[in-house]
Design an enzyme around this catalytic site. Structure first.
Site, PDB file in Angstrom:
ATOM      1  N   ASP A  54      -2.386 -12.210  40.986  1.00 16.69           N
ATOM      2  CA  ASP A  54      -1.421 -13.209  40.517  1.00 16.69           C
ATOM      3  C   ASP A  54      -0.521 -12.576  39.469  1.00 16.69           C
ATOM      4  OD1 ASP A  54      -2.890 -15.072  41.989  1.00 16.69           O
ATOM      5  OD2 ASP A  54      -4.181 -15.546  40.277  1.00 16.69           O
ATOM      6  N   ASP A  60       0.341 -16.209  29.212  1.00 13.05           N
ATOM      7  CA  ASP A  60      -1.019 -15.710  29.522  1.00 13.05           C
ATOM      8  C   ASP A  60      -1.252 -14.385  28.810  1.00 13.05           C
ATOM      9  OD1 ASP A  60      -2.069 -17.607  31.575  1.00 13.05           O
ATOM     10  OD2 ASP A  60      -0.391 -16.889  32.769  1.00 13.05           O
ATOM     11  N   GLU A  83      -9.629 -12.522  31.918  1.00 11.51           N
ATOM     12  CA  GLU A  83      -8.958 -12.683  33.213  1.00 11.51           C
ATOM     13  C   GLU A  83      -7.736 -11.763  33.300  1.00 11.51           C
ATOM     14  OE1 GLU A  83      -8.128 -16.632  34.591  1.00 11.51           O
ATOM     15  OE2 GLU A  83      -6.777 -15.884  36.146  1.00 11.51           O
ATOM     16  N   GLU A  84      -7.111 -11.509  32.179  1.00 16.98           N
ATOM     17  CA  GLU A  84      -5.868 -10.738  32.204  1.00 16.98           C
ATOM     18  C   GLU A  84      -6.070  -9.243  31.985  1.00 16.98           C
ATOM     19  OE1 GLU A  84      -3.734 -12.263  33.576  1.00 16.98           O
ATOM     20  OE2 GLU A  84      -4.170 -14.351  33.114  1.00 16.98           O
ATOM     21  N   ASP A 105     -11.175 -16.569  29.555  1.00 14.33           N
ATOM     22  CA  ASP A 105      -9.927 -16.773  30.279  1.00 14.33           C
ATOM     23  C   ASP A 105      -8.934 -17.213  29.210  1.00 14.33           C
ATOM     24  OD1 ASP A 105      -7.783 -17.479  31.768  1.00 14.33           O
ATOM     25  OD2 ASP A 105      -8.861 -18.775  33.175  1.00 14.33           O
ATOM     26  N   LEU A 107      -5.819 -18.253  29.083  1.00 15.58           N
ATOM     27  CA  LEU A 107      -5.060 -19.503  29.249  1.00 15.58           C
ATOM     28  C   LEU A 107      -5.241 -20.012  30.673  1.00 15.58           C
ATOM     29  CD1 LEU A 107      -3.365 -21.402  27.569  1.00 15.58           C
ATOM     30  CD2 LEU A 107      -1.343 -20.350  28.539  1.00 15.58           C
ATOM     31  N   ASP A 108      -6.277 -20.806  30.859  1.00 15.46           N
ATOM     32  CA  ASP A 108      -6.550 -21.331  32.198  1.00 15.46           C
ATOM     33  C   ASP A 108      -5.631 -22.503  32.502  1.00 15.46           C
ATOM     34  OD1 ASP A 108      -8.205 -21.268  34.596  1.00 15.46           O
ATOM     35  OD2 ASP A 108      -8.683 -23.311  33.973  1.00 15.46           O
ATOM     36  N   GLU A 259     -15.391 -18.305  33.372  1.00 19.56           N
ATOM     37  CA  GLU A 259     -15.061 -19.720  33.569  1.00 19.56           C
ATOM     38  C   GLU A 259     -16.341 -20.515  33.860  1.00 19.56           C
ATOM     39  OE1 GLU A 259     -10.465 -19.374  35.119  1.00 19.56           O
ATOM     40  OE2 GLU A 259     -11.997 -19.318  36.652  1.00 19.56           O
TER      41      GLU A 259
HETATM   42  P1  AHM Z   1      -5.435 -19.933  37.671  1.00 22.05           P
HETATM   43  O1  AHM Z   1      -6.462 -18.918  37.292  1.00 22.05           O
HETATM   44  O2  AHM Z   1      -4.424 -19.441  38.644  1.00 22.05           O
HETATM   45  O3  AHM Z   1      -4.840 -20.606  36.442  1.00 22.05           O
HETATM   46  O4  AHM Z   1      -6.194 -21.042  38.480  1.00 22.05           O
HETATM   47  C1  AHM Z   1      -7.237 -21.692  37.878  1.00 22.05           C
HETATM   48  C2  AHM Z   1      -7.049 -23.154  38.112  1.00 22.05           C
HETATM   49  C3  AHM Z   1      -8.119 -23.963  37.439  1.00 22.05           C
HETATM   50  O5  AHM Z   1      -7.721 -24.308  36.146  1.00 22.05           O
HETATM   51  C4  AHM Z   1      -8.241 -25.149  38.342  1.00 22.05           C
HETATM   52  O6  AHM Z   1      -9.500 -25.786  38.253  1.00 22.05           O
HETATM   53  C5  AHM Z   1      -8.012 -24.546  39.691  1.00 22.05           C
HETATM   54  O7  AHM Z   1      -7.182 -23.414  39.482  1.00 22.05           O
HETATM   55  C6  AHM Z   1      -7.326 -25.457  40.658  1.00 22.05           C
HETATM   56  O8  AHM Z   1      -7.335 -24.853  41.894  1.00 22.05           O
HETATM   57  P2  AHM Z   1      -6.690 -25.496  43.198  1.00 22.05           P
HETATM   58  O9  AHM Z   1      -5.246 -25.168  43.146  1.00 22.05           O
HETATM   59  O10 AHM Z   1      -7.407 -24.816  44.311  1.00 22.05           O
HETATM   60  O11 AHM Z   1      -6.951 -26.960  43.175  1.00 22.05           O
HETATM   61 MG    MG Z   2      -8.314 -19.231  35.030  1.00 15.45          MG
END
Ligand code: AHM
Ligand code: MG
Length: 307
Positions: A54, A60, A83-84, A105, A107-108, A259
């Site tokens: 990503d 982030d 994560e980063e 993580d 900034l989730d 997470e």
């Molecule tokens: P990210 O790491 O790209 O931010 O995605 C994590 C997020 C979570 O916060 C959330 O629970 C999930 O992706 C939602 O996923 P989905 O799009 O499959 O519903």
């Molecule tokens: Mg995340």
């Protein structure tokens, strides 16, 4: 109402409290940037790609860099996993008397930022595994087991700035009042079987569900459960901890180490349960930094069907 500094003193874990202090300090800075994000342009994508392929947003990377810098400044952290960062970050000398390994993580849920949706920083702290290794040259890093975790929490950036935290003796919630973090009236959190009937899952991914999940969601609907899904793990988990019900992410998207394990420690500490397939998440040992797993968590009444 109790302040966070008093609560931390009561835990009698001074080194852990220093690390929490750095998360809190960083969280306040991140929250400030988020409040201006429509103006400062931090939600544009950075030029980098993370371990999942990503493109993280500038915010982030800002959150990651700030947390790494502040945690390193404590001289108490041996290894950081984020994560980063594709690789583990060794803080200074790997072989040292540093006592904790920290995973987060930064900034989730940052895909929700353009519409001012809630986001969060999730963290888990483990005794440093580099301490228990043998000869200096042979020290190889082993990922900690889920149950080795000693403290976890999240900062939730939404209408309020929230810290939810556990040291393994209850799950506590604090709200920032502009000066101090102050304990929430509902703290410590406890799931009861009388909690609200809410299921939280991305129904758009139904094609990827197994039969058990498909059938159980139909049962929830017949029993007049309400669907609530924000698509930001901290926001969906925070609601689940406060209101009750079940949060499900059945496809392998959420990360085990920084997470699912930290969130599961919070859930178990308020008498909830958290499973990945038929195994409790805390009974898993990560095989890699960015390993992804399915997860079902919440009150026993609702998670029972998936365990
Ligand atoms: P990210 O790491 O790209 O931010 O995605 C994590 C997020 C979570 O916060 C959330 O629970 C999930 O992706 C939602 O996923 P989905 O799009 O499959 O519903
Ligand atoms: Mg995340």
């Amino acid at each position: 109402m109790k302040r966070l500094d008093v609560f931390l003193k009561e835990q009698k874990k001074p080194e852990l409290s220093i690390i929490i202090g750095e998360f809190v300090k960083s969280g306040k800075e991140i929250y400030k940037q988020l409040q201006n994000i429509g103006i400062n342009g931090y939600y544009s994508e950075s030029d980098e790609k993370n371990a999942s392929g990503d493109s993280p947003k500038k915010i982030d990377i800002y959150a990651h860099d700030l947390l790494v810098e502040n945690l390193k400044s404590t001289s108490l952290v041996s290894i950081i996993g984020s994560e980063e960062s594709k690789e583990l970050i060794k803080c200074g000398d790997f072989i040292s008397n540093k006592v904790y390994d920290v995973y987060f993580d930064p900034l989730d849920g940052s895909s929700n930022l353009e519409c001012s949706g809630g986001t969060g920083t999730i963290f888990g702290i483990f005794p440093s595994s580099s301490l228990s290794c043998g000869d200096e040259e042979e020290r190889e890093y082993k990922f900690p087991k889920g149950r080795d975790i000693v403290c976890s929490g999240y900062l939730y950036y939404s209408s309020s700035l929230i810290l939810t935290i556990t040291f393994g003796n209850g799950t506590f919630v604090f709200t920032f009042d502009g000066e101090h973090f102050v304990e929430n009236i509902k703290s410590p959190l406890v799931f009861t079987d009388k909690c609200q009937r809410i299921y939280s899952v991305n129904e758009g991914s139904k094609d990827k569900w197994n039969d058990i999940l498909r059938e159980q969601i139909e049962v929830f609907k017949k029993e007049n459960y309400t669907l609530r899904y924000i698509g930001s793990m901290v926001a969906d988990v925070h609601r689940t901890l406060l209101y009750g019900g079940v949060f499900i992410h059945p496809t392998k998207k959420l990360r085990l180490l920084y997470e699912c394990i930290p969130i599961s420690f919070l859930v178990e500490n308020c008498e909830g349960v958290s499973y990945s397939d038929a195994t409790k998440v805390l009974d898993l040992t990560p095989e890699s930094l960015h390993q992804k797993v399915p997860i079902v968590l919440g009150c026993k009444r609702d998670v029972y069907y998936f365990s």
